[in-house]
Motif scaffolding. Sequence first.
Motif, PDB file in Angstrom:
ATOM      1  N   PRO A  23     -54.381 -15.227  18.850  1.00 11.33           N
ATOM      2  CA  PRO A  23     -55.625 -15.410  19.612  1.00 11.33           C
ATOM      3  C   PRO A  23     -56.774 -14.608  19.008  1.00 11.33           C
ATOM      4  CG  PRO A  23     -54.216 -13.869  20.752  1.00 11.33           C
ATOM      5  CD  PRO A  23     -53.444 -14.354  19.559  1.00 11.33           C
ATOM      6  N   LEU A  24     -57.918 -15.236  18.954  1.00  9.91           N
ATOM      7  CA  LEU A  24     -59.143 -14.574  18.512  1.00  9.91           C
ATOM      8  C   LEU A  24     -60.009 -14.447  19.748  1.00  9.91           C
ATOM      9  CD1 LEU A  24     -60.869 -13.369  16.347  1.00  9.91           C
ATOM     10  CD2 LEU A  24     -61.550 -15.641  15.652  1.00  9.91           C
ATOM     11  N   ASP A  25     -59.839 -13.328  20.461  1.00  9.32           N
ATOM     12  CA  ASP A  25     -60.486 -13.155  21.751  1.00  9.32           C
ATOM     13  C   ASP A  25     -60.914 -11.708  21.910  1.00  9.32           C
ATOM     14  OD1 ASP A  25     -61.385 -13.861  24.240  1.00  9.32           O
ATOM     15  OD2 ASP A  25     -59.426 -13.680  25.202  1.00  9.32           O
ATOM     16  N   TYR A  26     -62.018 -11.485  22.587  1.00  6.53           N
ATOM     17  CA  TYR A  26     -62.514 -10.120  22.785  1.00  6.53           C
ATOM     18  C   TYR A  26     -61.588  -9.293  23.662  1.00  6.53           C
ATOM     19  CZ  TYR A  26     -64.148 -11.267  27.507  1.00  6.53           C
ATOM     20  OH  TYR A  26     -64.212 -11.613  28.821  1.00  6.53           O
ATOM     21  N   LYS A  27     -60.718  -9.932  24.397  1.00 10.54           N
ATOM     22  CA  LYS A  27     -59.792  -9.216  25.278  1.00 10.54           C
ATOM     23  C   LYS A  27     -58.596  -8.634  24.526  1.00 10.54           C
ATOM     24  CE  LYS A  27     -60.902 -12.596  28.727  1.00 10.54           C
ATOM     25  NZ  LYS A  27     -60.392 -13.876  29.183  1.00 10.54           N
ATOM     26  N   ARG A  28     -58.520  -8.879  23.221  1.00  8.98           N
ATOM     27  CA  ARG A  28     -57.431  -8.367  22.394  1.00  8.98           C
ATOM     28  C   ARG A  28     -57.973  -7.393  21.352  1.00  8.98           C
ATOM     29  NH1 ARG A  28     -52.712 -11.401  22.030  1.00  8.98           N
ATOM     30  NH2 ARG A  28     -52.038  -9.540  20.957  1.00  8.98           N
ATOM     31  N   PRO A  29     -58.395  -6.182  21.774  1.00  2.00           N
ATOM     32  CA  PRO A  29     -58.966  -5.234  20.813  1.00  2.00           C
ATOM     33  C   PRO A  29     -57.964  -4.748  19.778  1.00  2.00           C
ATOM     34  CG  PRO A  29     -58.705  -4.200  22.944  1.00  2.00           C
ATOM     35  CD  PRO A  29     -58.398  -5.649  23.129  1.00  2.00           C
ATOM     36  N   ASP A  30     -56.671  -4.862  20.054  1.00  2.00           N
ATOM     37  CA  ASP A  30     -55.667  -4.449  19.073  1.00  2.00           C
ATOM     38  C   ASP A  30     -55.746  -5.316  17.810  1.00  2.00           C
ATOM     39  OD1 ASP A  30     -54.889  -6.491  20.845  1.00  2.00           O
ATOM     40  OD2 ASP A  30     -52.780  -6.256  20.314  1.00  2.00           O
ATOM     41  N   ILE A  31     -56.048  -6.597  17.961  1.00  2.00           N
ATOM     42  CA  ILE A  31     -56.210  -7.478  16.813  1.00  2.00           C
ATOM     43  C   ILE A  31     -57.558  -7.225  16.148  1.00  2.00           C
ATOM     44  CG2 ILE A  31     -56.433  -9.890  16.086  1.00  2.00           C
ATOM     45  CD1 ILE A  31     -54.488 -10.587  18.368  1.00  2.00           C
ATOM     46  N   LEU A  32     -58.596  -7.040  16.933  1.00  2.00           N
ATOM     47  CA  LEU A  32     -59.949  -6.867  16.407  1.00  2.00           C
ATOM     48  C   LEU A  32     -60.108  -5.566  15.632  1.00  2.00           C
ATOM     49  CD1 LEU A  32     -62.068  -8.116  19.431  1.00  2.00           C
ATOM     50  CD2 LEU A  32     -61.365  -9.400  17.413  1.00  2.00           C
ATOM     51  N   ARG A  33     -59.338  -4.537  15.962  1.00  2.00           N
ATOM     52  CA  ARG A  33     -59.436  -3.250  15.270  1.00  2.00           C
ATOM     53  C   ARG A  33     -59.063  -3.345  13.789  1.00  2.00           C
ATOM     54  NH1 ARG A  33     -56.996  -0.807  19.880  1.00  2.00           N
ATOM     55  NH2 ARG A  33     -58.671  -0.061  21.199  1.00  2.00           N
ATOM     56  N   ASP A  34     -58.259  -4.338  13.434  1.00  2.00           N
ATOM     57  CA  ASP A  34     -57.888  -4.526  12.029  1.00  2.00           C
ATOM     58  C   ASP A  34     -59.082  -4.940  11.172  1.00  2.00           C
ATOM     59  OD1 ASP A  34     -55.316  -3.964  12.790  1.00  2.00           O
ATOM     60  OD2 ASP A  34     -54.690  -6.072  12.872  1.00  2.00           O
ATOM     61  N   PHE A  35     -60.117  -5.461  11.805  1.00  2.00           N
ATOM     62  CA  PHE A  35     -61.280  -5.972  11.081  1.00  2.00           C
ATOM     63  C   PHE A  35     -62.495  -5.074  11.219  1.00  2.00           C
ATOM     64  CE2 PHE A  35     -58.520  -9.495  12.099  1.00  2.00           C
ATOM     65  CZ  PHE A  35     -58.394 -10.118  10.873  1.00  2.00           C
ATOM     66  N   VAL A  36     -62.305  -3.856  11.731  1.00  2.00           N
ATOM     67  CA  VAL A  36     -63.388  -2.887  11.894  1.00  2.00           C
ATOM     68  C   VAL A  36     -62.958  -1.589  11.229  1.00  2.00           C
ATOM     69  CG1 VAL A  36     -64.787  -1.625  13.577  1.00  2.00           C
ATOM     70  CG2 VAL A  36     -64.055  -3.933  14.086  1.00  2.00           C
ATOM     71  N   THR A  37     -63.867  -0.956  10.473  1.00  2.00           N
ATOM     72  CA  THR A  37     -63.540   0.315   9.833  1.00  2.00           C
ATOM     73  C   THR A  37     -63.499   1.419  10.875  1.00  2.00           C
ATOM     74  OG1 THR A  37     -65.847   0.877   9.403  1.00  2.00           O
ATOM     75  CG2 THR A  37     -64.695  -0.371   7.696  1.00  2.00           C
ATOM     76  N   GLU A  38     -63.014   2.586  10.472  1.00  2.00           N
ATOM     77  CA  GLU A  38     -62.958   3.710  11.412  1.00  2.00           C
ATOM     78  C   GLU A  38     -64.354   4.200  11.785  1.00  2.00           C
ATOM     79  OE1 GLU A  38     -62.813   5.282   7.290  1.00  2.00           O
ATOM     80  OE2 GLU A  38     -61.498   3.907   8.365  1.00  2.00           O
ATOM     81  N   ARG A  39     -65.339   3.835  10.985  1.00  2.00           N
ATOM     82  CA  ARG A  39     -66.731   4.196  11.288  1.00  2.00           C
ATOM     83  C   ARG A  39     -67.406   3.168  12.178  1.00  2.00           C
ATOM     84  NH1 ARG A  39     -69.881   7.557   7.158  1.00  2.00           N
ATOM     85  NH2 ARG A  39     -70.714   8.057   9.181  1.00  2.00           N
ATOM     86  N   GLY A  40     -66.742   2.043  12.417  1.00  2.00           N
ATOM     87  CA  GLY A  40     -67.269   1.043  13.326  1.00  2.00           C
ATOM     88  C   GLY A  40     -67.914  -0.152  12.658  1.00  2.00           C
ATOM     89  N   LYS A  41     -67.834  -0.262  11.341  1.00  2.00           N
ATOM     90  CA  LYS A  41     -68.444  -1.390  10.642  1.00  2.00           C
ATOM     91  C   LYS A  41     -67.477  -2.566  10.591  1.00  2.00           C
ATOM     92  CE  LYS A  41     -71.381   1.206   7.496  1.00  2.00           C
ATOM     93  NZ  LYS A  41     -71.733   1.372   6.070  1.00  2.00           N
ATOM     94  N   ILE A  42     -68.018  -3.766  10.710  1.00  2.00           N
ATOM     95  CA  ILE A  42     -67.209  -4.974  10.588  1.00  2.00           C
ATOM     96  C   ILE A  42     -66.935  -5.211   9.103  1.00  2.00           C
ATOM     97  CG2 ILE A  42     -67.129  -7.454  11.009  1.00  2.00           C
ATOM     98  CD1 ILE A  42     -69.048  -6.981  13.364  1.00  2.00           C
ATOM     99  N   ILE A  43     -65.671  -5.410   8.760  1.00  2.00           N
ATOM    100  CA  ILE A  43     -65.272  -5.572   7.359  1.00  2.00           C
ATOM    101  C   ILE A  43     -65.637  -6.979   6.885  1.00  2.00           C
ATOM    102  CG2 ILE A  43     -63.352  -5.493   5.744  1.00  2.00           C
ATOM    103  CD1 ILE A  43     -61.953  -3.594   7.664  1.00  2.00           C
ATOM    104  N   ALA A  44     -66.181  -7.075   5.685  1.00  2.00           N
ATOM    105  CA  ALA A  44     -66.624  -8.349   5.114  1.00  2.00           C
ATOM    106  C   ALA A  44     -65.446  -9.285   4.872  1.00  2.00           C
ATOM    107  CB  ALA A  44     -67.361  -8.104   3.802  1.00  2.00           C
ATOM    108  N   ARG A  45     -65.741 -10.577   4.894  1.00  2.00           N
ATOM    109  CA  ARG A  45     -64.678 -11.566   4.722  1.00  2.00           C
ATOM    110  C   ARG A  45     -64.141 -11.608   3.310  1.00  2.00           C
ATOM    111  NH1 ARG A  45     -67.399 -16.928   3.109  1.00  2.00           N
ATOM    112  NH2 ARG A  45     -65.299 -17.731   3.048  1.00  2.00           N
ATOM    113  N   ARG A  46     -64.910 -11.173   2.331  1.00  2.00           N
ATOM    114  CA  ARG A  46     -64.399 -11.157   0.954  1.00  2.00           C
ATOM    115  C   ARG A  46     -63.323 -10.099   0.788  1.00  2.00           C
ATOM    116  NH1 ARG A  46     -66.865  -6.915  -1.686  1.00  2.00           N
ATOM    117  NH2 ARG A  46     -68.780  -6.211  -0.706  1.00  2.00           N
ATOM    118  N   ILE A  47     -63.304  -9.115   1.676  1.00  2.00           N
ATOM    119  CA  ILE A  47     -62.284  -8.067   1.635  1.00  2.00           C
ATOM    120  C   ILE A  47     -61.076  -8.456   2.487  1.00  2.00           C
ATOM    121  CG2 ILE A  47     -61.806  -5.656   2.224  1.00  2.00           C
ATOM    122  CD1 ILE A  47     -64.783  -5.123   1.562  1.00  2.00           C
ATOM    123  N   THR A  48     -61.322  -8.979   3.691  1.00  2.00           N
ATOM    124  CA  THR A  48     -60.220  -9.322   4.583  1.00  2.00           C
ATOM    125  C   THR A  48     -59.581 -10.654   4.248  1.00  2.00           C
ATOM    126  OG1 THR A  48     -61.712 -10.359   6.184  1.00  2.00           O
ATOM    127  CG2 THR A  48     -61.209  -8.031   6.499  1.00  2.00           C
ATOM    128  N   GLY A  49     -60.341 -11.566   3.623  1.00  2.00           N
ATOM    129  CA  GLY A  49     -59.799 -12.879   3.294  1.00  2.00           C
ATOM    130  C   GLY A  49     -59.962 -13.890   4.404  1.00  2.00           C
TER     131      GLY A  49
END
Length: 87
Positions: A23-49
């Motif tokens: 699921p890609l949903d805001y209610k699942r922060p455990d999944i969303l944390r994989d795509f955010v750096t520890e500083r709070g920036k959203i990781i680019a798609r060229r890095i995450t794929g």
Amino acid sequence: MSFRKKFTPRKKFCRFCADQELPLDYKRPDILRDFVTERGKIIARRITGTCAKHQRRLTNEIKRARQMALLFYTTVHSSDVKKRSSL
């Protein structure tokens, strides 16, 4: 002579296209944390794929989760980081 092995990076793939049940949903922060750096920036798609379609949706869901206080905006807002006390 020194022979070097050429580094071949792995093929990046979109986790959300590969697993339709993920699921890609805001209610699942455990999944969303994989795509955010520890500083709070959203990781680019060229890095995450992540594909373009899911990256756009991912960005919106991360912003919604931040608004609902499920994710932090910056490290200052994180509960993991202790604030420096003035002496």
